[in-house]
Scaffold this motif. Structure first.
Motif, mmCIF file in Angstrom:
data_model
loop_
_atom_site.group_PDB
_atom_site.id
_atom_site.type_symbol
_atom_site.label_atom_id
_atom_site.label_comp_id
_atom_site.label_asym_id
_atom_site.label_seq_id
_atom_site.Cartn_x
_atom_site.Cartn_y
_atom_site.Cartn_z
ATOM 1 N N TYR A 35 0.956 -1.169 0.099
ATOM 2 C CA TYR A 35 0.175 -0.134 0.139
ATOM 3 C C TYR A 35 0.819 1.337 -0.050
ATOM 4 O O TYR A 35 0.323 2.537 0.044
ATOM 5 N N LYS A 71 -7.774 6.211 3.142
ATOM 6 C CA LYS A 71 -8.841 6.044 3.870
ATOM 7 C C LYS A 71 -9.976 5.015 3.612
ATOM 8 O O LYS A 71 -10.543 4.652 4.202
ATOM 9 N N LYS A 72 -10.019 5.116 2.174
ATOM 10 C CA LYS A 72 -10.995 4.260 1.428
ATOM 11 C C LYS A 72 -10.853 2.798 2.111
ATOM 12 O O LYS A 72 -11.856 1.987 2.255
ATOM 13 N N LEU A 73 -9.696 2.323 1.895
ATOM 14 C CA LEU A 73 -9.217 1.244 2.224
ATOM 15 C C LEU A 73 -9.512 0.904 3.911
ATOM 16 O O LEU A 73 -9.958 -0.344 4.166
ATOM 17 N N LYS A 74 -9.094 1.769 4.820
ATOM 18 C CA LYS A 74 -9.485 1.684 6.312
ATOM 19 C C LYS A 74 -10.818 1.556 6.385
ATOM 20 O O LYS A 74 -11.499 0.815 7.074
ATOM 21 N N PHE A 75 -11.833 2.483 5.659
ATOM 22 C CA PHE A 75 -13.146 2.346 5.905
ATOM 23 C C PHE A 75 -13.913 0.933 5.428
ATOM 24 O O PHE A 75 -14.857 0.785 5.872
ATOM 25 N N SER A 76 -13.176 0.459 4.581
ATOM 26 C CA SER A 76 -13.669 -0.801 3.656
ATOM 27 C C SER A 76 -13.285 -2.120 4.895
ATOM 28 O O SER A 76 -13.795 -3.003 4.548
ATOM 29 N N ASP A 102 -6.385 9.739 0.385
ATOM 30 C CA ASP A 102 -7.882 9.203 -0.040
ATOM 31 C C ASP A 102 -7.921 7.720 -0.357
ATOM 32 O O ASP A 102 -8.753 7.094 0.353
ATOM 33 N N GLU A 103 -6.935 7.135 -0.977
ATOM 34 C CA GLU A 103 -7.030 5.686 -1.321
ATOM 35 C C GLU A 103 -6.707 5.020 0.028
ATOM 36 O O GLU A 103 -7.440 4.035 0.282
#
Length: 247
Positions: free
Chosen positions: A166, A175-180, A172-173
């Motif tokens: 990673y 953050k998206k991975l963390k939220f998923s 932003d990418e």
């Protein structure tokens, strides 16, 4: 005594009161056989054993007790009471699981006599178990050898490092991975400080205690002779111990 000599003595006394600086860690404390043992690492706000509760130990937020001999645990109620007197937050105290119930009873007796709350967080830790003191600091109990149940402690610094796959992604990418729910970091533990308490040297050849010898600083207390070893000095001592045992 001349004034200059007097000032020199005061300066020397102040230097001594600050303890030692080893591998970037400030180390203070004392160990007097049968009287008191308390070793303080102010960088981590940690005291190992409490002795008679030296004043400097009161400001440490974490107290790790190796065993229940009075010269190591006798000042425990005073430590908690003094922090309460100064309105400091309740400390976290770790004791061997085998004595946790008795320590709880001890505090109940002192609450009854002192008519105070004696607020604290008491944790019973068994050999091999870990506990998070802070998000970036863990402690693990390891086996030591004494005439009563005892254990030493290793302090680990804890860091979360981004996984190689990673690295290079935008914020932003990430953050998206963390939220998923994707686990994007590896947790790295580095042994910083190891404290043995009273012990025979047998703990050195215990295969479960390898991290003790990897620690940056080892506080080795054998028959109340406290020595602070850097890693290379520990290796020398280990080689001598192994040679002595014909291993």
């Amino acid at each position: 005594m001349e004034l200059g000599t007097e000032k020199s003595s005061e300066t020397e006394s102040k230097k001594k009161s600050k303890g030692l600086n080893i591998e970037g860690y400030q180390v203070e404390g004392l160990s007097i056989g049968g009287h008191e043992t308390c070793v303080i690492f102010s960088n981590f706000r940690v005291a190992f054993d409490i002795g008679r509760c030296p004043p400097r130990a009161v400001s440490m937020d974490f107290l790790l007790i190796s065993h229940a001999h009075m010269d190591h645990i006798g000042g425990l109620p005073m430590y908690v009471a003094t922090r309460g007197l100064y309105r400091m937050k309740p400390p976290t105290i770790i004791v061997p699981i085998s004595v946790k119930e008795d320590v709880e009873k001890l505090f109940e007796i002192h609450r009854k006599m002192d008519q105070s709350e004696l607020k604290h967080n008491l944790i019973g830790l068994d050999v091999g178990e870990e506990f998070s003191l802070r998000q970036d600091l863990k402690v693990k109990a390891f086996r030591t050898y004494h005439v009563i149940p005892s254990q030493g402690y290793i302090l680990y610094s804890v860091k979360n490092k981004l996984k190689p796959e990673y690295i290079g992604l935008s914020g932003d990418e990430i953050k998206k991975l963390k939220f998923s729910g994707v686990e994007i970091t590896n947790t790295l533990k580095e042994p910083e400080i190891a404290f043995t308490g009273d012990t025979m040297s047998d703990f050195i050849i215990d295969e479960n205690n390898t991290d003790v010898l990897r620690a940056k600083v080892l506080v080795l207390e054998v028959i109340h002779f406290v020595q602070y070893f850097r890693r290379n000095q520990v290796q020398i001592k280990l080689e001598f111990a192994l040679a002595s045992c014909n291993i």
